[in-house]
Design a protein around this motif. Structure first.
Motif, short mmCIF file in Angstrom:
data_model
loop_
_atom_site.label_atom_id
_atom_site.label_comp_id
_atom_site.label_asym_id
_atom_site.label_seq_id
_atom_site.Cartn_x
_atom_site.Cartn_y
_atom_site.Cartn_z
N GLU A 34 31.05 15.74 25.23
CA GLU A 34 30.78 16.49 26.45
C GLU A 34 29.27 16.69 26.61
N SER A 35 28.89 17.26 27.75
CA SER A 35 27.48 17.54 28.01
C SER A 35 27.18 19.02 27.81
N LEU A 36 25.99 19.30 27.32
CA LEU A 36 25.49 20.68 27.30
C LEU A 36 24.14 20.69 28.00
N ASP A 37 23.71 21.87 28.40
CA ASP A 37 22.48 21.99 29.19
C ASP A 37 21.30 22.29 28.27
N LEU A 38 20.31 21.41 28.32
CA LEU A 38 19.06 21.56 27.56
C LEU A 38 17.91 21.57 28.56
N ALA A 39 17.04 22.57 28.47
CA ALA A 39 15.94 22.70 29.43
C ALA A 39 14.73 23.34 28.76
N SER A 40 13.62 23.39 29.50
CA SER A 40 12.40 24.02 29.01
C SER A 40 11.76 24.81 30.15
N PRO A 41 11.22 25.99 29.85
CA PRO A 41 10.47 26.72 30.88
C PRO A 41 9.09 26.13 31.11
N ALA A 42 8.69 25.15 30.28
CA ALA A 42 7.33 24.60 30.38
C ALA A 42 7.25 23.33 31.23
N PHE A 43 8.37 22.63 31.39
CA PHE A 43 8.36 21.40 32.20
C PHE A 43 9.78 21.09 32.65
N ALA A 44 9.87 20.46 33.81
CA ALA A 44 11.17 20.08 34.36
C ALA A 44 11.60 18.73 33.79
N ASN A 45 12.89 18.46 33.84
CA ASN A 45 13.39 17.19 33.37
C ASN A 45 12.76 16.04 34.17
N GLY A 46 12.17 15.08 33.46
CA GLY A 46 11.52 13.95 34.13
C GLY A 46 10.08 14.20 34.52
N ALA A 47 9.57 15.41 34.24
CA ALA A 47 8.20 15.75 34.62
C ALA A 47 7.22 15.48 33.48
N ARG A 48 5.95 15.49 33.84
CA ARG A 48 4.89 15.27 32.85
C ARG A 48 4.75 16.48 31.94
N LEU A 49 4.64 16.22 30.63
CA LEU A 49 4.43 17.30 29.67
C LEU A 49 3.05 17.92 29.86
N PRO A 50 2.93 19.22 29.86
CA PRO A 50 1.61 19.84 29.86
C PRO A 50 0.82 19.39 28.64
N GLU A 51 -0.48 19.22 28.81
CA GLU A 51 -1.34 18.66 27.76
C GLU A 51 -1.31 19.45 26.47
N ARG A 52 -1.05 20.75 26.53
CA ARG A 52 -1.10 21.58 25.32
C ARG A 52 -0.08 21.13 24.27
N PHE A 53 0.98 20.42 24.70
CA PHE A 53 2.01 19.99 23.77
C PHE A 53 1.75 18.59 23.20
N THR A 54 0.61 18.00 23.55
CA THR A 54 0.28 16.63 23.15
C THR A 54 -0.91 16.61 22.21
N ALA A 55 -1.24 15.40 21.75
CA ALA A 55 -2.40 15.22 20.87
C ALA A 55 -3.72 15.45 21.59
N ASP A 56 -3.69 15.54 22.92
CA ASP A 56 -4.89 15.83 23.70
C ASP A 56 -5.13 17.33 23.88
N GLY A 57 -4.17 18.12 23.45
CA GLY A 57 -4.29 19.58 23.56
C GLY A 57 -4.09 20.25 22.22
N GLU A 58 -3.44 21.39 22.24
CA GLU A 58 -3.20 22.13 21.00
C GLU A 58 -2.20 21.45 20.08
N GLY A 59 -1.35 20.59 20.65
CA GLY A 59 -0.40 19.84 19.84
C GLY A 59 0.75 20.67 19.30
N VAL A 60 1.11 21.76 20.00
CA VAL A 60 2.24 22.57 19.57
C VAL A 60 3.52 22.05 20.25
N SER A 61 4.66 22.38 19.68
CA SER A 61 5.92 21.95 20.27
C SER A 61 6.26 22.81 21.48
N PRO A 62 6.92 22.23 22.49
CA PRO A 62 7.25 23.00 23.69
C PRO A 62 8.46 23.90 23.47
#
Length: 205
Positions: A34-62
């Protein structure tokens, strides 16, 4: 690390990608679920990750949250992969085994090595660089858009795993046990024109 790849080389490798069909959630051995709902308050599904979660930013997990965990769930497991990596298999950015078996959340920065304030009772496994914790998105410059697939699994009864499991061990342990699963995808790229508008907003259909 991959920010130092020359733009011309990244562009030359643009069509070399592992492919979404190799994501963990697509493995036939997991069976139907079955399906369950997984989401983030930091980015929408299919959207670009904010830089803070990448190697170009702080590199923390979202931050993540999920609902719809079915009855009979014994534990939850999370695998984060990049199917656009120029490699035979998706690049593993995080694995977590034994998350609590109910609706829940991971706060920002919580995917980190065991013993460093990570989720109580859970086991953070090894990413593709053999380290525990969150491997920040770090796509080659000029390689185009990469998709980061956050895959959450609700698992029925079955054996536990040794400490700090890798992707292969987790897939083997999950075979035939998946009751429900959720998929959330964020994107990131280097050397490409970034979308305009609010960071983390989904692109128009």
């Amino acid at each position: 690390m991959l920010e130092h790849v020359p733009h011309w080389l990244g562009s030359a490798l643009k069509n070399l990608r592992a492919g979404p069909e190799k994501l963990a959630i697509a493995h036939s051995e997991l069976g139907s679920f079955e399906s369950l709902d997984l989401a983030s308050p930091a980015f929408a599904n299919g959207a670009r990750l904010p830089e803070r979660f990448t190697a170009d930013g702080e590199g923390v997990s979202p931050p993540l949250f999920w609902t719809g965990v079915p009855e009979g769930t014994e534990r939850m497991a999370l695998i984060v992969e990049d199917p656009d990596a120029p490699a035979p298999q998706p690049l593993v950015h995080a694995v977590i085994w034994n998350l609590p078996p109910h609706d829940g959340e991971l706060k920002e920065g919580m995917i980190r090595a065991d013993g460093e304030g990570s989720i109580r009772g859970s086991d953070v496994g090894r990413n593709s660089y053999l380290g525990e914790g969150w491997l920040p998105p770090d796509p080659p410059t000029g390689h185009g858009e990469h998709h980061y697939a956050f895959q959450l699994f609700a698992l029925g009864p079955g054996p536990d795993l040794a400490t700090n499991p890798g992707r292969g061990a987790m897939l083997e342990a999950m075979a035939g046990r998946v009751l429900a699963a959720g998929l959330l995808t964020g994107t990131y790229s280097r050397g490409e024109e970034a979308p305009t508008g609010l960071v983390g907003a989904a692109a128009p259909a």
